[in-house]
Each structure stands twice: as C-alpha cells, then as structure tokens.
Design an enzyme around this catalytic site. Structure first.
Site, PDB file in Angstrom:
ATOM      1  N   HIS A  80       3.444   7.032  -7.256  1.00 31.96           N
ATOM      2  CA  HIS A  80       3.000   8.378  -6.908  1.00 31.96           C
ATOM      3  C   HIS A  80       1.478   8.373  -6.861  1.00 31.96           C
ATOM      4  O   HIS A  80       0.827   7.361  -7.142  1.00 31.96           O
ATOM      5  CB  HIS A  80       3.526   9.399  -7.906  1.00 31.96           C
ATOM      6  CG  HIS A  80       4.963   9.764  -7.691  1.00 31.96           C
ATOM      7  ND1 HIS A  80       5.398  10.417  -6.558  1.00 31.96           N
ATOM      8  CD2 HIS A  80       6.064   9.561  -8.459  1.00 31.96           C
ATOM      9  CE1 HIS A  80       6.704  10.603  -6.625  1.00 31.96           C
ATOM     10  NE2 HIS A  80       7.143  10.094  -7.773  1.00 31.96           N
ATOM     11  N   ASP A 140      -2.274  11.163  -1.846  1.00 32.05           N
ATOM     12  CA  ASP A 140      -1.220  11.708  -0.988  1.00 32.05           C
ATOM     13  C   ASP A 140      -1.772  12.352   0.277  1.00 32.05           C
ATOM     14  O   ASP A 140      -1.423  11.965   1.400  1.00 32.05           O
ATOM     15  CB  ASP A 140      -0.406  12.751  -1.757  1.00 32.05           C
ATOM     16  CG  ASP A 140       0.651  12.125  -2.658  1.00 32.05           C
ATOM     17  OD1 ASP A 140       0.795  10.895  -2.629  1.00 32.05           O
ATOM     18  OD2 ASP A 140       1.303  12.870  -3.404  1.00 32.05           O
TER      19      ASP A 140
END
Length: 378
Positions: free
Chosen positions: A127, A157
């Site tokens: 992540h 991200d």
C-alpha cells in the site's frame, strides 16, 4: 456517456484497475473528454466510488468465453487499456499486453502496480505506506524524535501512481499520432515516488536536508512551519525569502528584523512568532494577512473548503463529494455526470459488440453497484 468535447474527445479507455491510482488516472482522462469504460467482474468488484465521474461501468467474467470475447471486441476499437493486477495475472486472464496488442497494434496499454513488473518485490502486496518506505520518501517525513509521518495516501497512490500513469498514457497517445503504434507502460508507484524525490535526494545529508525533521522544508526552521492561534487552529508560515520574512515580521510588529538565515536567531524568531500568533484566532490572522504578501495562510480543514474564497473562485461548485476537474483549460472546467449503475449490455452494444454476444456476456458477468464495494487485496 461519450463526451463530444475536450482534448481527449473520441478516445476510448478501458479501465480494469481497482484501487485508487488507476481509477484516479482514468477519471482524469474522462475529465479531459475520454470515453472511459470501467470493467469489473465477479468478486473483484468495480473501481473506487469517489473516482467514478464521467465513466460507464460494465461487469465481465473473463473466465467465460463470452466475457473474454466481449473484452477482445472492445479492445479492437479502444485506444487505451489499463490494468492493476499483480504481474502475470492479466496474461492469465487473456488480457495481457501481447494478446491485446495483437488485436490492436495501436493500443496504449498501462499496467499500474506498486513495485513494477520486475524485481524481487514485483509479486508482493503493498500500500501507499510501503511504496513510500521503499522509495526513501517516508524516511524524510516528520519530526526526528517521532516515527515518520504519513501524508495520507497522496504521494504514492495518487501522485506516483495515478498522475504519472495519466501522464504516460497521454505521452503514448501523442506518440501514436506520429508512429501509428501503441506502447506498453509499466507504471510503478515506487518509481513515481523516486522521480518526485529527485531534488530532495540531491539535498539529502547536506545542510538543506541533513536528516528527517531537519532542513529547509521540514519545519525545523521557524519561518517555515505551522503556528497555533488563540482558538487552537493553525496558520501556515512559508516566509523563506527575505522579502516575505520582512513583511511577516513587520505585519506582526515585532521590531527590528533579525537575519532569519542566521541559525543563532532561530530561538528568538520561534518564540516571537509563537507568542504573536497566539494573540488572535486563525480567522483573524487570515484577515490580517489577506493583502500581505508574506506567505501566511490558514490551515483549513476539508469541511471549510467550500466556503473559502480562493477555492470557490476557482470552482464555484466545489464539494467534498465531487473531485475538482483539473487542469483548467481556457474554456473552463466541465464536470461530467457520475452514474455508478452497471450497464453492461447497453455499453457493449453501443461500443460495437454484437447484440447476441453483448447479451450473453452481460448475463455471464456478475452485475454490481460501485457503491459499498470494499477494496480487494492487491
């Protein structure tokens, strides 16, 4: 929902990504006028609801012949294909670059992953926090006497993954106008973060950035940090340059202006600024510095943005449930509608899939609503 205006009007994007980076990139392309068809199916669901603007949603089961045939028909007329699976998964599904580019040599194919298509970590889950850590960015965020500070999931991200994927796709589309050929894009979030850290890497372990929590832009200098106000809110002070610092000091009526680049003055500067800013509320200081070019701004919270004059001036329709359209072109932003209903058969038929195949593929898929879906594992 095909757009008729915008720089990318007439461009068809097929998006099989799931987590934030890919859906954000495809939403940016939709905002620019591209026709974006988001493809979900089975338990993998569909993309992130907040990033669904301007897209149409279909559900295909690529493990069925009809689902795969429908996808291949879509690809034959598409300009861009995006996927965010671990390396090798798209190939197993019949949606790898070799197979799809054989159907459409002009296809721009973008794989969005955390670690990229090769290397010892390519198959590992991750992540934003992990990509920041591996890319050397997380080790520079936050004070030196506390654990590293997480910048939400903005850097890896959305910036390293989403923005740079969209940039790569746009570049490949432009190149195709000259060569007629598509390209494969290996968009890795770690790579994106490494790129954005370039300037800071050069400064690492120098006086500009000697270590985490120390350096020009880390908050260790008293003229580049946040200060508490009387209402326990904060203002952000970015008075790096001499002219800005002098205006800051004069506006606060603090007397003789110290040499703010002399480290021996920093204790005095910090105490003076701390005491001064504690005398008024954040709103009061916002008014005081509204016409003073000293790089002092309020630290706003999300719920305050829709009433802040600068935000409203740029986007009168700003709301927390609607991501701003960027970039803004000379004819102004156009916010397209958001419709998260799955319309597999309708979209397939309009995109050129034969009526009987469209019907069978839609029946074989597992229709779902975007709303309420949880993120699948990487």
């Amino acid at each position: 929902m095909t757009a008729t205006t915008g720089p990318l009007a007439g461009v068809r994007v097929l998006d099989m990504t799931r987590l934030a980076p890919g859906p954000y990139a495809s939403m940016l392309l939709a905002d620019l006028g591209a026709e974006v068809i988001a493809i979900g199916g089975g338990r993998s669901g569909l993309p992130v609801p907040a990033l669904s603007r301007g897209k149409e949603f279909i559900s295909l089961d690529l493990k069925t012949a009809d689902g795969l045939d429908a996808l291949h028909t879509l690809v034959s007329e598409a300009d861009v294909f995006m996927e965010g699976f671990r390396p090798g998964v798209a190939d197993k599904l019949g949606a790898g670059y070799a197979e799809l580019s054989a159907l459409n040599p002009g296809l721009v194919y973008c794989s969005v992953t955390g670690y990229g298509q090769n290397g010892p970590m390519a198959q590992r889950a991750g992540h934003d926090i992990n990509y920041l850590a591996i890319a050397g960015a997380l080790g520079t965020f936050g004070p030196s006497d506390h654990p590293p500070t997480l910048p939400l999931n903005l850097v890896a991200d959305f910036a390293g993954g989403g923005l740079l994927s969209a940039f790569g796709i746009m570049s490949a589309l432009y190149d195709r106008t000259r060569t007629g050929k598509g390209r494969y894009i290996d968009a890795a979030m770690v790579d994106g973060v490494l790129s954005m850290m370039g300037m800071n890497f050069v400064d690492w372990q120098t006086p500009t950035l000697p270590g985490r929590g120390h350096g020009v832009l880390t908050g260790s200098m008293p003229f580049y940090r946040c200060y508490r106000c009387s209402d326990d809110r904060y203002v952000a002070v970015g008075a790096l340059e001499t002219a800005f610092f002098e205006r800051l000091w004069a506006t606060l009526d603090l007397g003789t202006v110290p040499n703010h680049f002399d480290e021996s003055t920093w204790d005095h500067i910090e105490k003076s600024l701390t005491t001064a800013f504690e005398t008024k509320t954040m709103a009061e200081w916002t008014t005081v510095f509204a016409d003073v070019d000293a790089c002092v701004t309020p630290v706003l919270e999300p719920h305050e943005l829709a009433t802040f004059d600068q935000i409203v001036a740029r986007d009168p329709d700003f709301a927390l449930d609607s991501v701003p359209v960027v970039p803004v072109f000379s004819d102004g932003p156009t916010r397209r509608a958001t419709d998260t209903h799955v319309k597999t058969e309708e979209v397939l038929r309009r995109a050129g899939v034969a009526e009987d195949l469209a019907h069978r593929a839609a029946a074989a898929g597992i229709p779902s609503s975007v709303t309420g879906l949880s993120w699948p594992p990487l």
